[in-house]
Motif scaffolding. Structure first.
Motif, mmCIF file in Angstrom:
data_model
loop_
_atom_site.group_PDB
_atom_site.id
_atom_site.type_symbol
_atom_site.label_atom_id
_atom_site.label_comp_id
_atom_site.label_asym_id
_atom_site.label_seq_id
_atom_site.Cartn_x
_atom_site.Cartn_y
_atom_site.Cartn_z
ATOM 1 N N LEU A 1 0.846 -1.186 0.000
ATOM 2 C CA LEU A 1 0.000 0.000 0.000
ATOM 3 C C LEU A 1 0.884 1.239 0.000
ATOM 4 C CD1 LEU A 1 -1.814 -2.329 1.475
ATOM 5 C CD2 LEU A 1 -3.271 -0.394 2.002
ATOM 6 N N THR A 2 0.321 2.350 -0.430
ATOM 7 C CA THR A 2 1.054 3.606 -0.406
ATOM 8 C C THR A 2 0.376 4.551 0.578
ATOM 9 O OG1 THR A 2 -0.232 4.509 -2.242
ATOM 10 C CG2 THR A 2 1.835 3.407 -2.803
ATOM 11 N N VAL A 3 1.139 5.485 1.091
ATOM 12 C CA VAL A 3 0.589 6.492 2.001
ATOM 13 C C VAL A 3 -0.026 7.586 1.148
ATOM 14 C CG1 VAL A 3 1.105 8.170 3.806
ATOM 15 C CG2 VAL A 3 2.299 5.963 3.783
ATOM 16 N N ALA A 4 -1.350 7.703 1.205
ATOM 17 C CA ALA A 4 -2.040 8.771 0.480
ATOM 18 C C ALA A 4 -1.771 10.093 1.189
ATOM 19 C CB ALA A 4 -3.540 8.490 0.404
ATOM 20 N N TYR A 5 -1.870 10.075 2.497
ATOM 21 C CA TYR A 5 -1.478 11.218 3.316
ATOM 22 C C TYR A 5 -1.374 10.752 4.761
ATOM 23 C CZ TYR A 5 -6.494 11.696 4.459
ATOM 24 O OH TYR A 5 -7.781 11.472 4.863
ATOM 25 N N GLN A 6 -0.713 11.570 5.570
ATOM 26 C CA GLN A 6 -0.596 11.225 6.987
ATOM 27 C C GLN A 6 -0.475 12.476 7.837
ATOM 28 O OE1 GLN A 6 2.898 8.905 8.007
ATOM 29 N NE2 GLN A 6 4.026 9.735 6.279
ATOM 30 N N ARG A 7 -0.795 12.275 9.106
ATOM 31 C CA ARG A 7 -0.620 13.324 10.105
ATOM 32 C C ARG A 7 0.226 12.722 11.219
ATOM 33 N NH1 ARG A 7 -6.117 13.410 9.121
ATOM 34 N NH2 ARG A 7 -6.586 12.527 11.174
ATOM 35 N N PRO A 8 1.540 12.767 11.078
ATOM 36 C CA PRO A 8 2.418 12.157 12.082
ATOM 37 C C PRO A 8 2.170 12.687 13.492
ATOM 38 C CG PRO A 8 3.681 12.820 10.151
ATOM 39 C CD PRO A 8 2.294 13.371 9.979
ATOM 40 N N GLU A 9 1.819 13.964 13.599
ATOM 41 C CA GLU A 9 1.575 14.547 14.923
ATOM 42 C C GLU A 9 0.363 13.918 15.610
ATOM 43 O OE1 GLU A 9 -0.742 17.102 11.975
ATOM 44 O OE2 GLU A 9 1.166 16.024 11.999
ATOM 45 N N ASP A 10 -0.531 13.314 14.820
ATOM 46 C CA ASP A 10 -1.708 12.637 15.371
ATOM 47 C C ASP A 10 -1.562 11.116 15.347
ATOM 48 O OD1 ASP A 10 -3.080 15.053 15.806
ATOM 49 O OD2 ASP A 10 -3.879 15.055 13.758
ATOM 50 N N GLY A 11 -0.423 10.609 14.860
ATOM 51 C CA GLY A 11 -0.250 9.162 14.745
ATOM 52 C C GLY A 11 -1.225 8.559 13.758
ATOM 53 N N PHE A 12 -1.413 9.214 12.621
ATOM 54 C CA PHE A 12 -2.437 8.829 11.649
ATOM 55 C C PHE A 12 -1.847 8.704 10.249
ATOM 56 C CE2 PHE A 12 -5.473 9.948 8.348
ATOM 57 C CZ PHE A 12 -6.550 9.130 8.643
ATOM 58 N N ALA A 13 -2.324 7.687 9.499
ATOM 59 C CA ALA A 13 -1.957 7.544 8.093
ATOM 60 C C ALA A 13 -3.136 6.963 7.322
ATOM 61 C CB ALA A 13 -0.735 6.648 7.936
ATOM 62 N N TYR A 14 -3.333 7.468 6.106
ATOM 63 C CA TYR A 14 -4.378 6.995 5.208
ATOM 64 C C TYR A 14 -3.661 6.277 4.068
ATOM 65 C CZ TYR A 14 -8.946 7.259 2.836
ATOM 66 O OH TYR A 14 -10.153 6.966 2.249
ATOM 67 N N LEU A 15 -3.963 4.983 3.885
ATOM 68 C CA LEU A 15 -3.251 4.160 2.916
ATOM 69 C C LEU A 15 -4.159 3.731 1.772
ATOM 70 C CD1 LEU A 15 -1.387 1.810 5.427
ATOM 71 C CD2 LEU A 15 -0.696 4.063 4.584
ATOM 72 N N ASP A 16 -3.544 3.443 0.628
ATOM 73 C CA ASP A 16 -4.304 3.058 -0.566
ATOM 74 C C ASP A 16 -3.500 2.061 -1.398
ATOM 75 O OD1 ASP A 16 -6.590 3.842 -2.599
ATOM 76 O OD2 ASP A 16 -4.713 3.837 -3.734
ATOM 77 N N LEU A 17 -4.217 1.102 -1.977
ATOM 78 C CA LEU A 17 -3.647 0.189 -2.966
ATOM 79 C C LEU A 17 -4.703 -0.027 -4.032
ATOM 80 C CD1 LEU A 17 -1.424 -1.753 -3.970
ATOM 81 C CD2 LEU A 17 -2.531 -3.538 -2.615
ATOM 82 N N ASN A 18 -4.629 0.751 -5.101
ATOM 83 C CA ASN A 18 -5.573 0.632 -6.203
ATOM 84 C C ASN A 18 -7.022 0.686 -5.736
ATOM 85 O OD1 ASN A 18 -3.407 0.310 -8.050
ATOM 86 N ND2 ASN A 18 -3.300 -1.859 -7.539
ATOM 87 N N GLY A 19 -7.321 1.546 -4.789
ATOM 88 C CA GLY A 19 -8.685 1.688 -4.304
ATOM 89 C C GLY A 19 -8.992 0.905 -3.038
ATOM 90 N N ALA A 20 -8.123 -0.011 -2.647
ATOM 91 C CA ALA A 20 -8.271 -0.666 -1.339
ATOM 92 C C ALA A 20 -7.668 0.298 -0.332
ATOM 93 C CB ALA A 20 -7.545 -2.005 -1.318
ATOM 94 N N GLN A 21 -8.493 0.785 0.586
ATOM 95 C CA GLN A 21 -8.048 1.839 1.482
ATOM 96 C C GLN A 21 -8.255 1.451 2.939
ATOM 97 O OE1 GLN A 21 -10.277 5.229 0.081
ATOM 98 N NE2 GLN A 21 -9.054 5.388 -1.774
ATOM 99 N N VAL A 22 -7.341 1.906 3.771
ATOM 100 C CA VAL A 22 -7.420 1.689 5.213
ATOM 101 C C VAL A 22 -6.753 2.873 5.896
ATOM 102 C CG1 VAL A 22 -5.275 0.334 5.334
ATOM 103 C CG2 VAL A 22 -7.038 0.011 7.078
ATOM 104 N N MET A 23 -7.295 3.231 7.054
ATOM 105 C CA MET A 23 -6.684 4.281 7.864
ATOM 106 C C MET A 23 -6.082 3.622 9.095
ATOM 107 S SD MET A 23 -9.594 7.282 7.681
ATOM 108 C CE MET A 23 -10.987 6.194 8.015
#
Length: 145
Positions: free
Chosen positions: A29-51
């Motif tokens: 998966l790739t990191v679509a975006y993240q907020r390191p200060e919040d310990g958060f990352a939004y991931l994507d793999l060809n439309g399969a997404q997980v936070m």
């Protein structure tokens, strides 16, 4: 602009960096975006997404009970991939054991069977991740329908 799916699971993790190493380096998966200060990352793999959200007892997170490993009991997250073989190699190199070995499985869906090459692995917090390579469809057995 990045397109977000209508259903995206957000899972709690104990260490965001360890989880990112698994989800990105091993599963692809790739990191679509993240907020390191919040310990958060939004991931994507060809439309399969997980936070991913790192557990923080001071953050007022939506926890219904104390988290104990393995996390995610009662759920597995299925991700369609082009091929499972490269992911199996990366997981082996990284030392992640499989929860369920890779095998071809056919599931009945009304009057057809849907085939998939699949295996299950646990992420660092114990979530079950099922990786699936699609094998196509075939007519369902007539006595099974």
């Amino acid at each position: 602009m990045f397109e977000r799916n209508k259903l995206v699971p957000e899972i709690m993790v104990t260490h965001l960096e360890s989880s990112l190493a698994f989800w990105v380096s091993c599963l692809g998966l790739t990191v679509a975006y993240q907020r390191p200060e919040d310990g958060f990352a939004y991931l994507d793999l060809n439309g399969a997404q997980v936070m991913l959200e790192q557990v923080d007892s001071q953050a007022g997170q939506w926890l219904t009970a104390p988290l104990t490993k393995p996390f995610g009991r009662g759920i597995n997250l299925q991700i369609d991939v082009d091929a499972v073989a490269p992911i199996l190699r990366k997981l082996d190199q990284a030392g992640f054991p499989l929860f369920r070995e890779c095998k071809d499985t056919w599931y009945r869906a009304d009057n057809v069977e849907v085939g998939q090459r699949e295996f299950i692995v646990q992420d660092p917090d114990g979530y079950l991740i099922r990786l699936v390579e699609r094998l196509g469809e075939r007519p369902a057995c007539s006595i099974c329908v």
